[in-house]
Design a protein around this motif. Structure first.
Motif, PDB file in Angstrom:
ATOM      1  N   SER A 251       0.828  -1.211   0.000  1.00 16.30           N
ATOM      2  CA  SER A 251       0.000   0.000   0.000  1.00 16.30           C
ATOM      3  C   SER A 251       0.864   1.263   0.000  1.00 16.30           C
ATOM      4  O   SER A 251       0.420   2.328  -0.412  1.00 16.30           O
ATOM      5  N   TRP A 252       2.102   1.140   0.461  1.00 20.95           N
ATOM      6  CA  TRP A 252       2.979   2.310   0.510  1.00 20.95           C
ATOM      7  C   TRP A 252       3.236   2.869  -0.892  1.00 20.95           C
ATOM      8  O   TRP A 252       3.213   4.075  -1.110  1.00 20.95           O
ATOM      9  N   ILE A 253       3.454   1.981  -1.850  1.00 25.48           N
ATOM     10  CA  ILE A 253       3.773   2.446  -3.199  1.00 25.48           C
ATOM     11  C   ILE A 253       2.615   3.287  -3.735  1.00 25.48           C
ATOM     12  O   ILE A 253       2.814   4.353  -4.329  1.00 25.48           O
ATOM     13  N   GLY A 254       1.386   2.809  -3.484  1.00 27.32           N
ATOM     14  CA  GLY A 254       0.215   3.568  -3.917  1.00 27.32           C
ATOM     15  C   GLY A 254       0.166   4.932  -3.252  1.00 27.32           C
ATOM     16  O   GLY A 254       0.017   5.963  -3.915  1.00 27.32           O
ATOM     17  N   GLU A 255       0.350   4.934  -1.942  1.00 19.39           N
ATOM     18  CA  GLU A 255       0.307   6.202  -1.220  1.00 19.39           C
ATOM     19  C   GLU A 255       1.425   7.136  -1.698  1.00 19.39           C
ATOM     20  O   GLU A 255       1.216   8.328  -1.934  1.00 19.39           O
ATOM     21  N   ALA A 256       2.611   6.565  -1.844  1.00 26.52           N
ATOM     22  CA  ALA A 256       3.778   7.383  -2.214  1.00 26.52           C
ATOM     23  C   ALA A 256       3.575   8.052  -3.560  1.00 26.52           C
ATOM     24  O   ALA A 256       3.834   9.249  -3.720  1.00 26.52           O
ATOM     25  N   THR A 257       3.105   7.274  -4.519  1.00 28.03           N
ATOM     26  CA  THR A 257       3.033   7.823  -5.864  1.00 28.03           C
ATOM     27  C   THR A 257       1.757   8.633  -6.074  1.00 28.03           C
ATOM     28  O   THR A 257       1.794   9.702  -6.666  1.00 28.03           O
ATOM     29  N   GLU A 258       0.624   8.127  -5.568  1.00 25.00           N
ATOM     30  CA  GLU A 258      -0.638   8.816  -5.838  1.00 25.00           C
ATOM     31  C   GLU A 258      -0.887   9.981  -4.889  1.00 25.00           C
ATOM     32  O   GLU A 258      -1.184  11.085  -5.318  1.00 25.00           O
ATOM     33  N   LYS A 259      -0.757   9.734  -3.590  1.00 24.52           N
ATOM     34  CA  LYS A 259      -1.063  10.804  -2.637  1.00 24.52           C
ATOM     35  C   LYS A 259       0.088  11.788  -2.487  1.00 24.52           C
ATOM     36  O   LYS A 259      -0.103  12.983  -2.363  1.00 24.52           O
ATOM     37  N   ARG A 260       1.313  11.256  -2.459  1.00 24.03           N
ATOM     38  CA  ARG A 260       2.432  12.143  -2.144  1.00 24.03           C
ATOM     39  C   ARG A 260       3.188  12.640  -3.372  1.00 24.03           C
ATOM     40  O   ARG A 260       4.045  13.516  -3.274  1.00 24.03           O
ATOM     41  N   GLY A 261       2.913  12.027  -4.493  1.00 27.27           N
ATOM     42  CA  GLY A 261       3.588  12.478  -5.716  1.00 27.27           C
ATOM     43  C   GLY A 261       5.077  12.163  -5.744  1.00 27.27           C
ATOM     44  O   GLY A 261       5.855  12.859  -6.401  1.00 27.27           O
ATOM     45  N   LEU A 262       5.485  11.121  -5.049  1.00 27.82           N
ATOM     46  CA  LEU A 262       6.901  10.736  -5.093  1.00 27.82           C
ATOM     47  C   LEU A 262       7.172   9.938  -6.376  1.00 27.82           C
ATOM     48  O   LEU A 262       6.270   9.329  -6.950  1.00 27.82           O
ATOM     49  N   LEU A 263       8.424   9.937  -6.777  1.00 27.75           N
ATOM     50  CA  LEU A 263       8.776   9.275  -8.036  1.00 27.75           C
ATOM     51  C   LEU A 263       8.936   7.777  -7.840  1.00 27.75           C
ATOM     52  O   LEU A 263       9.383   7.319  -6.800  1.00 27.75           O
ATOM     53  N   ASN A 264       8.554   7.027  -8.851  1.00 26.44           N
ATOM     54  CA  ASN A 264       8.751   5.581  -8.803  1.00 26.44           C
ATOM     55  C   ASN A 264       9.301   5.107 -10.148  1.00 26.44           C
ATOM     56  O   ASN A 264       8.561   4.712 -11.029  1.00 26.44           O
ATOM     57  N   TYR A 265      10.613   5.194 -10.285  1.00 23.86           N
ATOM     58  CA  TYR A 265      11.244   4.722 -11.518  1.00 23.86           C
ATOM     59  C   TYR A 265      11.672   3.279 -11.306  1.00 23.86           C
ATOM     60  O   TYR A 265      12.633   3.009 -10.593  1.00 23.86           O
ATOM     61  N   ARG A 266      10.951   2.367 -11.921  1.00 18.32           N
ATOM     62  CA  ARG A 266      11.174   0.965 -11.614  1.00 18.32           C
ATOM     63  C   ARG A 266      12.456   0.407 -12.217  1.00 18.32           C
ATOM     64  O   ARG A 266      13.068  -0.484 -11.660  1.00 18.32           O
ATOM     65  N   THR A 267      12.845   0.911 -13.368  1.00 17.96           N
ATOM     66  CA  THR A 267      14.011   0.313 -14.028  1.00 17.96           C
ATOM     67  C   THR A 267      15.054   1.364 -14.393  1.00 17.96           C
ATOM     68  O   THR A 267      14.793   2.572 -14.353  1.00 17.96           O
ATOM     69  N   THR A 268      16.208   0.857 -14.770  1.00 16.01           N
ATOM     70  CA  THR A 268      17.289   1.727 -15.226  1.00 16.01           C
ATOM     71  C   THR A 268      16.845   2.519 -16.455  1.00 16.01           C
ATOM     72  O   THR A 268      17.139   3.714 -16.578  1.00 16.01           O
TER      73      THR A 268
END
Ligand code: ADP
Ligand code: MG
Length: 698
Positions: A513-530
């Motif tokens: 659930s953190w990934i959802g919160e981080a990216t959707e609510k907090r607008g943090l970046l989630n670059y999965r790959t190089t």
């Protein structure tokens, strides 16, 4: 039997040696160069070179090398002997100041990302006197930086030294504002905890995937893996203990403060941590540690795997980068102080890090991006690809109190007016419990946990030092102009907390659930790959910050992006080719042979006992045939994906294709192969299984 203190650092041209053998004047000016970065004149260099050579020769050295860290990620060296002919036909041992200071390796085959046209093969190496020379084998190694003749950095050390310098400069401005007039330098320090796997050479040699790519590309999960957690901190096996003993000896001789060693979570996985030291030296020492681990392993009939994910489904290996900044007098600037003033200073440095990590999440992600680490970030043993900071409940309450101008709800309930009240004493233990945060405050340092086990720590620290220097620069620009320093300081801290609260996360980073919160609510970046993150190295804000501080030029950044992407593409392509090769040459033939034998046995049985159904054999043959067909189809698909790479117009396109077509095709191909492994008799399977490998060391 000599004791450790007798031989610790015996292969290092360290301060003890310099002080003992250099003439006093020479020693003093070299020391000044090391401590303050002043230029060294050639007379001094000649004297140092001569002493260094004499010392090295008595230790059995015959050669010297400029030791450097090109962008390949490993270290490079070109050995030259000390010998020079003498008129009487004999040789003398020679080494000049010029040879010490500057080298010209034929560097045409090191990656430069277009910075140095290959016809202009000459790059040069320049002595880094802040990292001591050492003897490895029979060679005196001189740590150096590596640049093109145009002055562009072609290595990892040059920007690292630059980043340490800018951090020093900006941190000093802040210290002056707090009335510190004496500190000469502020230095960042690092302790890097190194994870690795140890397996037997016998197993390794039988696996083409390990030999060609450093990781297994196939392999079903063994019946016993890490479920019981019985390996973690468990008793160390004799074979491993013997390796560790030898490794420690070798590292100690090189002045590396190897301190702790223990088993890690996965079977066959271990960790080594040195005592922290200056970032630049820590970087050199970590490179050396990785190299020596592999050499010592070979002596013991073992192989040390430094890959981030040698075995799917088993914990991968990382490297924790423990980072702090301290004054030349030894005051840790990330340590809460005794007086209100010290505490305000601590909070400002803390805020500088919080702001830096939030503003430059992308650069930190980029600094750890490799094809190998892509397997780890986001799997359930490593921090996610999303960056956040853990500060712990106690410090979090302090930050909240400042943000909201409310009383701190801690033990002593106080109004958080900075510069007036004493901060509560933090209990170190309460800050150190979160193991899932990518970036955790652990009492007096930050632990950046996203690095892969094979990463050089240089890149992460370049970005960290630079980003924090940038926060400090912004603070200093403002505070130097302030009419009321205390007021401005308070507002600055409060504003930082308010603006960057989103990056603070004290919960479980492994929670989905953190990934959802981080990216959707907090607008943090989630670059999965190089492939996802690397292009952002050239984002305008990143270029602006890194070039304004003078850590990189635009050309250097562009070349680094291209080299990292090229590296990613090459790594995955080699893996994919190895997979195809192993399928056609080993896996498919083995399954076919086994299937045919089962079918033959079933036919023989049927001939003898016509009334038997042979249900087991029939089912097995059917299943294995279906799997073989699937394997063949998926191998074709992978080959098609590889051929498709030719369409790519540039490295950015190629890396995107790798991510979107090759990597998924590899994952697809693996599934039927691993399933077939479970159904095929052991004597037919063409290489050792996970169970064989992971429990191979006795
Ligand atoms: P753990 O992470 O297992 O709790 P420690 O906190 O004792 O272990 O140390 C881990 C690493 O952090 C070691 O390499 C240690 O030398 C290093 N370290 C400790 N203090 C500092 C500091 N102030 N700055 C940088 N590194 C540090
Ligand atoms: Mg740790």
């Amino acid at each position: 039997m000599s004791t450790v203190s007798d031989y610790f650092g015996s292969n290092v041209f360290d301060d003890r040696v310099m002080r003992a053998i250099l003439p006093a004047g020479v020693y003093a000016s070299l020391r000044k160069t090391i401590d303050e970065g002043t230029e060294l004149d050639i007379g001094v260099a000649n004297a140092v070179a001569d002493a260094m050579k004499n010392w090295a020769v008595t230790k059995g050295a015959t050669h010297f090398t400029h030791w450097f860290q090109p962008l390949t990620g490993i270290t490079a060296e070109k050995h030259e002997s000390f010998i020079a002919p003498s008129p009487d036909g004999s040789v003398i041992m020679e080494f000049s100041g010029k040879e010490l200071i500057k080298g010209e390796p034929d560097a045409s085959s090191f990656p430069s990302g277009g910075l140095r046209a290959t016809f202009e093969a000459r790059g040069y190496t320049a002595w880094d006197p802040t990292s001591y020379a050492f003897i490895k084998g029979r060679t005196l190694c001189i740590p150096t930086a590596f640049c093109s003749y145009g002055g562009h950095a072609l290595d990892k050390k040059t920007p690292l030294l630059r980043s340490m310098e800018v951090l020093n400069r900006q941190a000093l401005r802040i210290l002056r504002l707090f009335g510190n007039k004496t500190t000469k330098r502020v230095v960042s320090s690092v302790g890097s905890e190194q994870e690795y796997f140890l397996i037997t050479k016998e197993m390794y040699d039988q696996r083409p995937d390990l030999r060609f790519t450093g990781r297994t590309l196939f392999g079903a999960k063994p019946p016993k893996g890490q479920e019981l957690d019985d390996h973690y901190f468990g008793a160390i096996k004799p074979g491993v203990a013997a390796f560790m003993e030898d490794l420690n000896d070798e590292l100690w001789k090189l002045g590396i403060l190897a301190k702790t060693e223990h088993n890690e979570v996965a079977p066959a996985q271990h960790e080594l941590a040195p005592i922290y030291t200056t970032t630049n030296v820590a970087t050199d020492q970590n490179q050396l540690t990785m190299e020596i681990m592999q050499k010592v392993a070979a002596k013991h009939g073992l192989v040390c795997l430094l890959h981030e994910k040698p075995f799917a489904g088993v914990n991968g290996s990382g490297k924790h980068n423990n980072w702090s900044i301290a004054t030349s007098e030894g005051q840790n600037l990330l340590s809460p102080g005794e007086t209100p003033y010290e505490n305000a200073q601590f909070l400002l440095f803390l805020c500088a890090v919080i702001k830096a990590v939030d503003d430059y999440q992308d650069l930190l992600r980029i600094s750890v991006a490799t094809a190998g680490n892509d397997h780890r970030l986001g799997a359930n043993e490593a921090p996610p690809a999303v960056i956040s900071i853990f500060v712990g409940d106690e410090l979090n309450a302090v930050l909240e109190a400042i943000e909201n101008d409310t009383p701190y709800q801690g033990a002593e309930r106080m109004q958080m007016k900075l510069g007036v009240d004493v901060l509560p004493k933090f209990n170190r233990d309460t800050t150190d419990r979160n193991r899932t945060s990518p970036f955790a405050f652990t009492g007096n340092k930050f632990e950046f946990r996203m690095l892969g086990s094979s990463n050089s720590i240089a890149c992460a620290n370049i970005m960290l030092n630079s980003a924090v220097a940038e926060s400090l620069r912004i603070y200093a620009d403002c505070l130097e102009q302030a009419e009321d320093f205390k007021m401005a300081l308070h507002d600055m801290i409060k504003k930082t907390i308010r603006d960057h609260r989103r990056i603070i996360f004290n919960g479980n980073g492994y929670d989905d659930s953190w990934i959802g919160e981080a990216t959707e609510k907090r607008g943090l970046l989630n670059y999965r790959t190089t492939a996802d993150c690397m292009p952002h190295l050239l984002d305008e804000k990143n270029v602006r910050m890194l070039t304004a501080l003078g850590v990189f030029t635009v050309d250097e950044l562009r070349s680094r992006r291209d080299i990292m992407l090229e590296n990613y593409c090459k790594t995955v392509t080699i893996e994919a080719n190895t997979m195809v090769n192993m399928v056609h040459k080993r896996i498919a033939p083995a399954i076919t042979r086994f299937t045919a034998d089962i079918a033959k046995q079933a036919a023989e049985k049927k001939a003898l006992f016509p009334e038997l159904a042979c249900g087991y054999e029939t089912e097995l043959v059917t299943k294995l045939s279906a799997l073989t067909d699937s394997i063949s189809e998926k191998a074709d698909a992978l080959e098609a994906a590889l051929t498709g790479l030719q369409k790519a117009a540039d490295i950015m396109e190629e890396s995107a294709l790798i991510r979107d077509t090759v990597v998924p095709a590899m994952a697809e191909l693996r599934i039927p192969c691993d399933r077939a492994e479970l159904l095929t008799a052991k004597s037919y399977w063409p290489f050792p299984t996970y169970g064989d490998i992971l429990f191979s060391v006795k």
